[in-house]
Design a protein around this motif. Structure first.
Motif, PDB file in Angstrom:
ATOM      1  N   TRP A  75       0.845  -1.190   0.000  1.00 11.00           N
ATOM      2  CA  TRP A  75       0.000   0.000   0.000  1.00 11.00           C
ATOM      3  C   TRP A  75       0.877   1.236   0.000  1.00 11.00           C
ATOM      4  O   TRP A  75       2.043   1.211   0.396  1.00 11.00           O
ATOM      5  CB  TRP A  75      -0.988   0.018   1.162  1.00 11.00           C
ATOM      6  N   ASP A  78      -0.928   6.069   3.644  1.00 10.84           N
ATOM      7  CA  ASP A  78      -1.741   5.488   4.711  1.00 10.84           C
ATOM      8  C   ASP A  78      -3.035   4.903   4.154  1.00 10.84           C
ATOM      9  O   ASP A  78      -4.081   4.929   4.801  1.00 10.84           O
ATOM     10  CB  ASP A  78      -2.047   6.546   5.771  1.00 10.84           C
ATOM     11  N   GLU A  79      -2.963   4.360   2.935  1.00 12.51           N
ATOM     12  CA  GLU A  79      -4.170   3.833   2.303  1.00 12.51           C
ATOM     13  C   GLU A  79      -4.696   2.580   2.991  1.00 12.51           C
ATOM     14  O   GLU A  79      -5.836   2.176   2.768  1.00 12.51           O
ATOM     15  CB  GLU A  79      -3.908   3.558   0.819  1.00 12.51           C
ATOM     16  N   ARG A  80      -3.871   1.945   3.836  1.00 16.35           N
ATOM     17  CA  ARG A  80      -4.305   0.810   4.637  1.00 16.35           C
ATOM     18  C   ARG A  80      -3.701   0.941   6.029  1.00 16.35           C
ATOM     19  O   ARG A  80      -2.686   1.626   6.211  1.00 16.35           O
ATOM     20  CB  ARG A  80      -3.855  -0.508   3.994  1.00 16.35           C
ATOM     21  N   HIS A  85       3.395   3.427   4.022  1.00 14.43           N
ATOM     22  CA  HIS A  85       3.942   2.914   2.761  1.00 14.43           C
ATOM     23  C   HIS A  85       4.149   1.405   2.759  1.00 14.43           C
ATOM     24  O   HIS A  85       4.875   0.882   1.911  1.00 14.43           O
ATOM     25  CB  HIS A  85       5.249   3.614   2.397  1.00 14.43           C
ATOM     26  N   SER A 154      -1.962  -1.127  -3.694  1.00 18.21           N
ATOM     27  CA  SER A 154      -1.510   0.204  -4.114  1.00 18.21           C
ATOM     28  C   SER A 154      -0.027   0.271  -3.806  1.00 18.21           C
ATOM     29  O   SER A 154       0.454  -0.359  -2.863  1.00 18.21           O
ATOM     30  CB  SER A 154      -2.285   1.323  -3.420  1.00 18.21           C
ATOM     31  N   LYS A 182      -2.800  16.582  -1.383  1.00 21.10           N
ATOM     32  CA  LYS A 182      -2.891  16.089  -0.007  1.00 21.10           C
ATOM     33  C   LYS A 182      -2.740  17.212   1.006  1.00 21.10           C
ATOM     34  O   LYS A 182      -3.053  17.033   2.181  1.00 21.10           O
ATOM     35  CB  LYS A 182      -1.854  14.999   0.218  1.00 21.10           C
ATOM     36  N   GLY A 186      -7.137  16.571   0.236  1.00 18.49           N
ATOM     37  CA  GLY A 186      -7.494  15.692  -0.866  1.00 18.49           C
ATOM     38  C   GLY A 186      -8.280  16.352  -1.978  1.00 18.49           C
ATOM     39  O   GLY A 186      -8.905  15.656  -2.793  1.00 18.49           O
ATOM     40  N   ALA A 264      -1.635   4.518  -7.222  1.00 11.67           N
ATOM     41  CA  ALA A 264      -2.118   5.130  -5.982  1.00 11.67           C
ATOM     42  C   ALA A 264      -3.368   5.941  -6.263  1.00 11.67           C
ATOM     43  O   ALA A 264      -3.654   6.310  -7.409  1.00 11.67           O
ATOM     44  CB  ALA A 264      -1.039   6.023  -5.371  1.00 11.67           C
ATOM     45  N   GLY A 265      -4.116   6.258  -5.198  1.00 10.01           N
ATOM     46  CA  GLY A 265      -5.345   7.018  -5.356  1.00 10.01           C
ATOM     47  C   GLY A 265      -6.311   6.278  -6.260  1.00 10.01           C
ATOM     48  O   GLY A 265      -6.544   5.071  -6.085  1.00 10.01           O
ATOM     49  N   ALA A 268      -5.247   2.746  -7.693  1.00 11.22           N
ATOM     50  CA  ALA A 268      -5.050   1.523  -6.909  1.00 11.22           C
ATOM     51  C   ALA A 268      -5.708   0.354  -7.635  1.00 11.22           C
ATOM     52  O   ALA A 268      -6.697   0.526  -8.354  1.00 11.22           O
ATOM     53  CB  ALA A 268      -5.623   1.694  -5.509  1.00 11.22           C
TER      54      ALA A 268
END
Length: 288
Positions: A75, A78-80, A85, A154, A182, A186, A264-265, A268
Motif C-alpha cells: 500500500w 496510509d491507504e491501509r 507505505h 496500491s 494532499k 485531498g 495510488a489514489g 489503486a
C-alpha cells in the motif's frame, strides 16, 4: 540466495551491520540496500547521479532509508492500516539473480513468502523487484496474487531525484493533468503549466501515463518514464516538514524532489487470484 556474483558486483556490510550490494561496472556505479531492496545510488559512467540520498542517513539496520528508491508496497502512504507505505521498505529481501554483460548489470531480489505471511496474515503474495543498471536505471516491481481471492494493491517506486536548487526546478509533462492535493484535504485540482516549487508539494497526479522531464537549470535534465502506471506522485517536504523528517538535513529539501511511478489514489488496483501486476520506472539523463 545466490552464492556467485558476476565481476564488479560484491556484497558489503557497513559499520552498523546493514548489508549492501555494490556495483562497480564499466557502465555504472551503484549501491543497493538488501534490506528493503532499495537502490540508494546510481551513477552511469560519465553522467551525474540519477538519485538523491540523504547525506545524514546512517543507514542503520531495520530502518527505512531516506533517499534512493524506497519500495512502497503493498500500500501507498496510509491507504491501509499499518506502517506508512507498507512493509517492503524494512523487510528482509533475498538476492535471487545477479548477472552482467558489457552494457549493464541486472539484479533480482525477492521478498520471501514467509516474511509476507508473518507481516500480512491472511494475504498471499509473491513479489520481486528487478533492477537493470547501465546508461539508465530501470526498476520493476512485480506482484502476483497466489491466494484464492482478489487482493487490493496500491504501491509506488518512491524515487528521490537530485536537483541543483529547488527554486529553479520544474517538471514538464504534467500540464493539464488532474491531481489530488494532499495539502488541501485531498482536493482535486488541475495542473496549470509546468510543476514548480515555492513551498511544500504533496500530490498524486492521476489518469496520466505521460513521461515527465525534470529540469533544474543545470543543463542536464532527468527523464522519468513509467509503465503500468496511471498515477505519479510529486513530493517535496520543504523547510518546515523537512525539519521534522528523520535522517533528513535541514536544507535537504533544496536538493531533491520525488517523482514516483505509482498505482495510488484512483489508480489503486484489485489483483485477481492468479493475476500478476508489474510497475516500472525508467530514470535516465537522455530522452526516451
Amino acid at each position: 540466495m545466490i552464492d556467485t556474483l558476476p565481476t564488479g558486483v560484491i556484497r558489503t556490510r557497513n559499520a552498523l551491520g546493514r548489508r549492501f550490494i555494490e556495483v562497480d561496472h564499466p557502465a555504472v556505479h551503484a549501491r543497493i540496500a538488501e534490506q528493503g531492496a532499495q537502490i540508494i545510488a546510481c551513477a552511469p559512467t560519465g553522467q551525474q547521479p540519477l538519485l538523491w540520498m540523504s547525506p545524514v542517513d546512517p543507514a542503520k539496520p531495520d530502518t527505512a532509508l531516506r533517499g534512493g528508491i524506497p519500495l512502497c508496497w503493498p500500500w501507498f502512504a496510509d491507504e491501509r492500516p499499518g506502517p506508512a507505505h507498507g512493509i517492503a521498505r524494512t523487510s528482509h529481501w533475498q538476492l535471487r539473480l545477479a548477472e552482467a554483460d558489457s552494457q549493464q548489470v541486472r539484479l533480482v531480489l525477492e521478498l520471501p513468502e514467509q516474511e509476507i505471511a508473518r507481516q500480512l496474515p491472511g494475504e498471499h503474495w509473491a513479489v520481486q523487484v528487478e533492477m537493470v543498471l547501465g546508461s539508465s536505471l530501470s526498476v520493476t516491481l512485480t506482484t502476483t496474487n497466489i491466494g484464492p481471492r482478489p487482493q487490493p494493491l496500491s504501491q509506488a517506486l518512491h524515487s528521490y531525484l537530485p536537483v541543483d536548487d529547488i527554486d529553479s526546478a520544474q517538471i514538464l509533462g504534467l500540464e493539464g493533468a488532474s491531481y489530488i492535493d494532499k495539502l488541501q484535504a485531498g482536493a482535486q485540482c488541475r495542473q496549470q503549466g509546468p510543476v514548480r516549487f515555492s513551498g511544500e508539494v504533496d500530490r498524486v497526479y492521476f489518469d496520466t501515463t505521460a513521461d515527465v522531464q525534470l529540469l533544474d537549470g543545470s543543463g542536464e535534465p532527468l527523464w522519468v518514464q513509467r509503465r503500468n502506471s496511471q498515477s505519479v506522485v510529486v513530493w517535496n517536504p520543504w523547510q518546515a516538514k523537512g525539519a521534522r523528517l528523520s535522517q533528513f538535513p535541514a536544507d535537504g529539501y533544496r536538493g531533491m524532489v520525488c517523482i514516483e511511478a505509482a498505482n495510488a489514489g484512483p489508480d489503486a488496483r484489485l489483483v485477481e487470484a492468479g493475476q500478476t501486476h508489474w510497475l516500472q520506472t525508467i530514470i535516465s539523463r537522455h530522452p526516451p
